[in-house]
Design a protein around this motif. Structure first.
Motif, mmCIF file in Angstrom:
data_model
loop_
_atom_site.group_PDB
_atom_site.id
_atom_site.type_symbol
_atom_site.label_atom_id
_atom_site.label_comp_id
_atom_site.label_asym_id
_atom_site.label_seq_id
_atom_site.Cartn_x
_atom_site.Cartn_y
_atom_site.Cartn_z
ATOM 1 N N ILE A 1 -86.637 -64.695 -74.541
ATOM 2 C CA ILE A 1 -87.784 -64.273 -73.623
ATOM 3 C C ILE A 1 -87.835 -65.145 -72.455
ATOM 4 N N GLY A 2 -87.136 -66.465 -72.331
ATOM 5 C CA GLY A 2 -86.997 -67.293 -70.932
ATOM 6 C C GLY A 2 -86.132 -66.486 -70.210
ATOM 7 N N LEU A 3 -84.996 -66.106 -70.521
ATOM 8 C CA LEU A 3 -84.122 -65.561 -69.686
ATOM 9 C C LEU A 3 -83.412 -64.271 -70.126
ATOM 10 N N PRO A 4 -84.126 -62.924 -70.275
ATOM 11 C CA PRO A 4 -83.838 -61.982 -70.924
ATOM 12 C C PRO A 4 -82.521 -61.506 -70.003
ATOM 13 N N GLU A 5 -82.650 -61.363 -68.873
ATOM 14 C CA GLU A 5 -81.430 -60.735 -68.072
ATOM 15 C C GLU A 5 -80.262 -61.549 -68.289
ATOM 16 N N GLN A 6 -80.069 -62.721 -68.465
ATOM 17 C CA GLN A 6 -78.974 -63.539 -68.669
ATOM 18 C C GLN A 6 -78.191 -63.143 -70.007
ATOM 19 N N TYR A 7 -79.004 -62.578 -71.043
ATOM 20 C CA TYR A 7 -78.566 -62.088 -72.264
ATOM 21 C C TYR A 7 -78.211 -60.779 -72.474
ATOM 22 N N VAL A 8 -79.079 -59.975 -71.874
ATOM 23 C CA VAL A 8 -78.871 -58.478 -72.299
ATOM 24 C C VAL A 8 -77.621 -57.827 -71.295
ATOM 25 N N HIS A 9 -77.487 -58.767 -70.224
ATOM 26 C CA HIS A 9 -76.537 -58.184 -69.283
ATOM 27 C C HIS A 9 -75.077 -58.862 -69.699
ATOM 28 N N ASN A 10 -74.926 -59.366 -70.654
ATOM 29 C CA ASN A 10 -73.866 -59.843 -71.247
ATOM 30 C C ASN A 10 -73.136 -59.456 -72.278
ATOM 31 N N ARG A 11 -71.832 -58.909 -72.093
ATOM 32 C CA ARG A 11 -71.433 -58.220 -73.462
ATOM 33 C C ARG A 11 -71.130 -59.079 -74.588
ATOM 34 N N VAL A 12 -70.951 -60.296 -74.349
ATOM 35 C CA VAL A 12 -70.448 -61.221 -75.536
ATOM 36 C C VAL A 12 -71.980 -61.198 -76.319
ATOM 37 N N TRP A 13 -73.111 -61.354 -75.660
ATOM 38 C CA TRP A 13 -74.438 -61.415 -76.319
ATOM 39 C C TRP A 13 -74.499 -60.143 -77.454
ATOM 40 N N TRP A 14 -74.173 -59.244 -76.747
ATOM 41 C CA TRP A 14 -74.127 -57.927 -77.606
ATOM 42 C C TRP A 14 -73.194 -58.088 -78.912
ATOM 43 N N TYR A 15 -72.081 -58.516 -78.548
ATOM 44 C CA TYR A 15 -71.073 -58.813 -79.656
ATOM 45 C C TYR A 15 -71.870 -59.694 -80.820
ATOM 46 N N LYS A 16 -72.671 -60.855 -80.259
ATOM 47 C CA LYS A 16 -73.197 -61.834 -81.278
ATOM 48 C C LYS A 16 -74.343 -61.082 -82.029
ATOM 49 N N VAL A 17 -75.077 -60.024 -81.523
ATOM 50 C CA VAL A 17 -75.958 -59.331 -81.958
ATOM 51 C C VAL A 17 -75.352 -58.458 -83.111
ATOM 52 N N GLY A 18 -74.274 -57.869 -82.735
ATOM 53 C CA GLY A 18 -73.459 -57.081 -83.596
ATOM 54 C C GLY A 18 -72.994 -57.906 -84.851
ATOM 55 N N PHE A 19 -72.350 -59.065 -84.649
ATOM 56 C CA PHE A 19 -71.874 -59.954 -85.949
ATOM 57 C C PHE A 19 -73.161 -60.430 -86.587
ATOM 58 N N LEU A 20 -74.491 -60.460 -86.101
ATOM 59 C CA LEU A 20 -75.550 -60.872 -86.759
ATOM 60 C C LEU A 20 -75.962 -59.692 -87.693
ATOM 61 N N LEU A 21 -75.895 -58.481 -87.276
ATOM 62 C CA LEU A 21 -76.161 -57.414 -88.125
ATOM 63 C C LEU A 21 -75.191 -57.171 -89.217
ATOM 64 N N LEU A 22 -73.994 -57.361 -88.725
ATOM 65 C CA LEU A 22 -72.961 -57.096 -89.868
ATOM 66 C C LEU A 22 -73.145 -58.299 -91.004
ATOM 67 N N ALA A 23 -73.322 -59.489 -90.578
ATOM 68 C CA ALA A 23 -73.653 -60.484 -91.598
ATOM 69 C C ALA A 23 -74.926 -60.283 -92.388
ATOM 70 N N GLY A 24 -76.060 -59.734 -91.608
ATOM 71 C CA GLY A 24 -77.229 -59.388 -92.590
ATOM 72 C C GLY A 24 -76.807 -58.122 -93.475
ATOM 73 N N LEU A 25 -76.296 -56.972 -92.857
ATOM 74 C CA LEU A 25 -76.040 -55.993 -93.919
ATOM 75 C C LEU A 25 -75.121 -56.199 -94.848
ATOM 76 N N ASN A 26 -74.082 -57.200 -94.501
ATOM 77 C CA ASN A 26 -73.355 -57.642 -95.740
ATOM 78 C C ASN A 26 -74.027 -58.276 -96.845
ATOM 79 N N ALA A 27 -74.842 -59.309 -96.321
ATOM 80 C CA ALA A 27 -75.759 -60.161 -97.433
ATOM 81 C C ALA A 27 -76.643 -59.093 -98.197
ATOM 82 N N LEU A 28 -77.010 -58.150 -97.401
ATOM 83 C CA LEU A 28 -78.091 -57.468 -98.034
ATOM 84 C C LEU A 28 -77.412 -56.197 -99.217
ATOM 85 N N LEU A 29 -76.017 -55.934 -98.643
ATOM 86 C CA LEU A 29 -75.119 -55.110 -99.608
ATOM 87 C C LEU A 29 -74.953 -56.109 -100.890
ATOM 88 N N TYR A 30 -74.697 -57.393 -100.534
ATOM 89 C CA TYR A 30 -74.450 -58.074 -101.736
ATOM 90 C C TYR A 30 -75.368 -58.245 -102.779
#
Lengths: 165, 158
Positions: free
Chosen positions: A87-116
């Motif tokens: 919320i503080g610095l949205p443009e700094q995150y959404v325009h950084n591909r590494v941040w999207w990788y982070k979100v992707g791995f978060l989703l992977l970790a979450g879905l993996n836990a849900l599957l388990y």
């Protein structure tokens, strides 16, 4: 991505965003809490993941799972403080591909836990201390371990990759 | 002392850590320091919270198994920490919060050592309830590691 920029501009104009940026102490406080949270989340989940992979067999899977509420406390700390950063610095995150990788791995970790939790957990929980885990559970544990450390890696690398900071 | 710190900071290794444009220099060293931190503090938290009565299904006698993991992760953080210090030695050495961080880590290691010994005594004894001393050490350990994280994070702002 025009839609994304609209969201970014809207977020930047919110009183919350302006408050976060005006404050001298909110950012350091949230970063500190974010690091305490990540230790609880990744350290404790890591121990559970290692048990799923067949290590620490003296501890039953059910007993190791008793730790997970603590990991969830860490997750909650990081979800809240992470939102403050976004919320503080949205443009700094959404325009950084590494941040999207982070979100992707978060989703992977979450879905993996849900599957388990929805498929294999019940069977493994019945296991005695000392019991090995099935191959599929070992894979779940490994995916969890790798994806959480990838979340940490991408998060810590944010200032250094992508020139967004 | 000032000369020594300047020499450290201008050494080839320190200069590479600080100034190399490579992703494998400063960025990776800092990230590995965070990886080690998560393992050290997370594994310590498992031991400490278990001693405080959390997750009672975990046998106290199994907790010592986590220590090798902690020592390896600590070794990683010692190594990366030395490199990060070298890169910024003249500033860091004068930062009160840096000295505080080192003191907190030193004390936390001492407490970890005492917990390790206490766990050994618990294993040799009949088991049973966790000794009050051991539970107090667990509480102190949590406080010290949390303090070390706070001090480490504040280094970026002081």
């Amino acid at each position: 991505m025009a839609g994304l920029d609209t969201v970014v501009q809207w977020l930047q104009a919110t009183p919350a965003s302006m408050w976060i940026n005006r404050s001298t102490w909110i950012w350091p406080l949230c970063e500190t809490v974010h690091f305490i949270g990540l230790s609880l989340l990744i350290g404790i989940t890591g121990v559970f993941d290692l048990r799923l992979m067949g290590f620490f067999r003296r501890v039953s899977v059910a007993a190791a799972r008793e730790l997970m509420p603590l990991a969830l406390v860490g997750f909650a700390m990081n979800a809240v403080t992470g939102l403050v950063f976004l919320i503080g610095l949205p443009e700094q995150y959404v325009h950084n591909r590494v941040w999207w990788y982070k979100v992707g791995f978060l989703l992977l970790a979450g879905l993996n836990a849900l599957l388990y939790e929805t498929t294999l957990s019940a069977k493994v929980l019945a296991g005695e201390p000392g019991a090995d885990t099935p191959g599929a559970v070992k894979v779940i544990g490994l995916v969890s371990l790798v994806s959480w450390f990838a979340v940490l890696y991408c998060g810590r690398m944010l200032p250094f990759i992508g020139d967004a900071f | 002392m000032a000369d020594l710190l300047t020499a450290i900071e201008s050494s080839t290794l320190a200069t590479w850590t600080r100034e190399s444009p490579s992703i494998w220099a400063f960025a990776t060293i800092l990230t590995l320091h965070t990886v080690g931190l998560a393992i050290v503090v997370g594994a310590n938290a498992v031991v400490d919270f278990r001693l405080l009565g959390f997750a009672p299904g975990i046998p106290i006698a199994s907790l010592r198994r986590l220590f090798p993991l902690m020592w390896w992760a600590f070794a990683l953080n010692f190594l990366t920490g030395v490199l990060l210090f070298m890169a910024d030695a003249t500033t860091k050495a004068g930062q009160g919060v840096f000295v505080a961080k080192l003191a907190l880590i030193g004390l936390a290691l001492l407490v970890a050592r005492l917990v390790w010994k206490g766990l050994g005594e618990h294993e040799r004894g009949a088991g049973g309830p966790v000794a009050t001393t051991l539970r107090r050490l667990a509480l102190v350990s949590l406080a010290l590691w949390t303090g070390a994280i706070v001090a480490g994070r504040l280094l970026a702002y002081w």
